[in-house]
Design a protein around this motif. Sequence first.
Motif, PDB file in Angstrom:
ATOM      1  N   VAL A 185     -52.645 -26.605  23.718  1.00 33.81           N
ATOM      2  CA  VAL A 185     -52.929 -27.976  24.160  1.00 33.81           C
ATOM      3  C   VAL A 185     -53.427 -28.215  25.354  1.00 33.81           C
ATOM      4  O   VAL A 185     -54.440 -29.012  25.498  1.00 33.81           O
ATOM      5  N   PHE A 186     -52.886 -27.608  26.179  1.00 27.60           N
ATOM      6  CA  PHE A 186     -53.357 -27.707  27.613  1.00 27.60           C
ATOM      7  C   PHE A 186     -54.828 -27.381  27.899  1.00 27.60           C
ATOM      8  O   PHE A 186     -55.730 -28.341  28.359  1.00 27.60           O
ATOM      9  N   ARG A 187     -55.388 -26.159  27.148  1.00 25.28           N
ATOM     10  CA  ARG A 187     -56.776 -25.955  27.226  1.00 25.28           C
ATOM     11  C   ARG A 187     -57.501 -26.991  26.412  1.00 25.28           C
ATOM     12  O   ARG A 187     -58.721 -27.222  26.927  1.00 25.28           O
ATOM     13  N   TYR A 188     -57.049 -27.402  25.343  1.00 27.66           N
ATOM     14  CA  TYR A 188     -58.021 -28.377  24.644  1.00 27.66           C
ATOM     15  C   TYR A 188     -57.973 -29.807  25.441  1.00 27.66           C
ATOM     16  O   TYR A 188     -59.142 -30.275  25.525  1.00 27.66           O
ATOM     17  N   ASN A 189     -56.981 -30.063  26.118  1.00 29.90           N
ATOM     18  CA  ASN A 189     -57.036 -31.397  26.721  1.00 29.90           C
ATOM     19  C   ASN A 189     -57.720 -31.482  27.922  1.00 29.90           C
ATOM     20  O   ASN A 189     -58.102 -32.315  28.535  1.00 29.90           O
ATOM     21  N   SER A 190     -57.981 -30.184  28.597  1.00 32.46           N
ATOM     22  CA  SER A 190     -58.670 -30.058  29.938  1.00 32.46           C
ATOM     23  C   SER A 190     -60.184 -29.614  29.350  1.00 32.46           C
ATOM     24  O   SER A 190     -60.760 -28.933  30.488  1.00 32.46           O
ATOM     25  N   ARG A 191     -60.574 -29.510  28.091  1.00 34.38           N
ATOM     26  CA  ARG A 191     -61.877 -28.821  27.981  1.00 34.38           C
ATOM     27  C   ARG A 191     -63.190 -29.564  28.676  1.00 34.38           C
ATOM     28  O   ARG A 191     -64.020 -28.698  28.799  1.00 34.38           O
ATOM     29  N   THR A 192     -63.044 -30.827  29.112  1.00 31.32           N
ATOM     30  CA  THR A 192     -64.189 -31.503  29.722  1.00 31.32           C
ATOM     31  C   THR A 192     -64.184 -31.143  31.166  1.00 31.32           C
ATOM     32  O   THR A 192     -65.016 -31.417  31.866  1.00 31.32           O
ATOM     33  N   SER A 193     -62.686 -30.601  31.689  1.00 33.41           N
ATOM     34  CA  SER A 193     -62.899 -30.304  32.952  1.00 33.41           C
ATOM     35  C   SER A 193     -63.561 -29.051  33.509  1.00 33.41           C
ATOM     36  O   SER A 193     -63.715 -28.006  32.740  1.00 33.41           O
ATOM     37  N   SER A 194     -63.803 -28.942  34.816  1.00 30.84           N
ATOM     38  CA  SER A 194     -64.362 -27.817  35.431  1.00 30.84           C
ATOM     39  C   SER A 194     -63.410 -26.776  35.452  1.00 30.84           C
ATOM     40  O   SER A 194     -62.156 -27.050  35.283  1.00 30.84           O
ATOM     41  N   GLU A 195     -63.646 -25.277  35.647  1.00 30.83           N
ATOM     42  CA  GLU A 195     -62.921 -24.383  35.733  1.00 30.83           C
ATOM     43  C   GLU A 195     -61.748 -24.512  36.750  1.00 30.83           C
ATOM     44  O   GLU A 195     -60.568 -24.312  36.808  1.00 30.83           O
ATOM     45  N   ALA A 196     -62.294 -25.068  37.973  1.00 33.13           N
ATOM     46  CA  ALA A 196     -61.545 -25.211  39.244  1.00 33.13           C
ATOM     47  C   ALA A 196     -60.506 -26.514  38.919  1.00 33.13           C
ATOM     48  O   ALA A 196     -59.435 -26.394  39.475  1.00 33.13           O
ATOM     49  N   MET A 197     -61.189 -27.423  38.122  1.00 36.38           N
ATOM     50  CA  MET A 197     -60.131 -28.625  38.154  1.00 36.38           C
ATOM     51  C   MET A 197     -59.069 -28.195  37.069  1.00 36.38           C
ATOM     52  O   MET A 197     -58.019 -28.780  37.270  1.00 36.38           O
ATOM     53  N   ARG A 198     -59.298 -27.435  36.140  1.00 38.13           N
ATOM     54  CA  ARG A 198     -58.198 -27.043  35.289  1.00 38.13           C
ATOM     55  C   ARG A 198     -57.197 -26.159  35.889  1.00 38.13           C
ATOM     56  O   ARG A 198     -56.010 -26.310  35.759  1.00 38.13           O
ATOM     57  N   PHE A 199     -57.826 -25.151  36.770  1.00 37.71           N
ATOM     58  CA  PHE A 199     -56.953 -24.485  37.663  1.00 37.71           C
ATOM     59  C   PHE A 199     -55.970 -24.781  38.627  1.00 37.71           C
ATOM     60  O   PHE A 199     -54.868 -24.887  38.656  1.00 37.71           O
TER      61      PHE A 199
END
Length: 301
Positions: A268-282
């Motif tokens: 769910v976390f990865r799906y909901n942050s799918r439009t974020s950059s790698e740094a933003m998700r991190f």
Amino acid sequence: MINQDFNSIIDLIKAFPTQQSCIDHLEQLRWNGNVVSPFDSESKVYNCKGNKYKCKNTGKYFNVKTNTIFDNTKIELQKWFLGIWLVTSHKKGISSLQLGRDLNITQKSAWFMLSRIRQCFGIDNDSQLDNEVEADETFVGGKNKNRHANKKIKGSSDDKAPVLGMVERNGKVIAKQIPNTTYETLSIEILKSVKETAKLYTDEYTSYKRLKRVYDHQVVKHSQYQYVQGRVHTNTIEGFWSLLKRGIVGIYHFTSKKHLQLYVDEFVFRYNSRTSSEAMRFNLFLQNIENRITYQTLING
């Protein structure tokens, strides 16, 4: 440091070359110059040597790792940062065996690291969905007949656990492990997670029928080979189920009912942050690390 963009492992290593650089980044994310005691949020805090602080009201010392997944860990923060990066950036996750090889730590340590990381993924479970929402249930797990003879459960046909998923078109997904798929259980979870103003799309499963009393509820009849009727379909949530099951079968191979929700939260976390950059998700993950679990609690039961 927070505004620095790092979109690869090489960038991450360059951004955090030392233990101190990791500590500085965590302090900026958690406190932004205003240190708060984990023992008393109203207390004055004294700055001490060695990245330590003292809570005036309790007299206790703490640092940026206290009461987080990094608390009392012997693994250096650079490896933790790399582990978090690998878990959050891999679309289907990463196994403890592979993580152990990548970080040069034991499989047991990698499993514990992954387990602590998963404790911090469930940050969207209390949000509400609106507009066009698809809902569907699925079953995750293996069959009892495939167990070894000494591990079969008498009177059980399988070991699958039901999971309810709800997704807003072009928005977030919410997925929760549920005890059963009765009308009472499904309606409680849907009413909790979906606003009454939403248009609700489901299949023809009988437990969804009475939701018409609350929502603009429309149905696709899969039993009659009807999968799309105008804007009415459940293809989005079924696409999420595909990601979840391929990840569990292909990467993790197995998950128990006890830990299933943690694996669901990871996807769910990865799906909901799918439009974020790698740094933003991190960085989003690092802002939600105050959910520590001990090894004994983890293996209990």
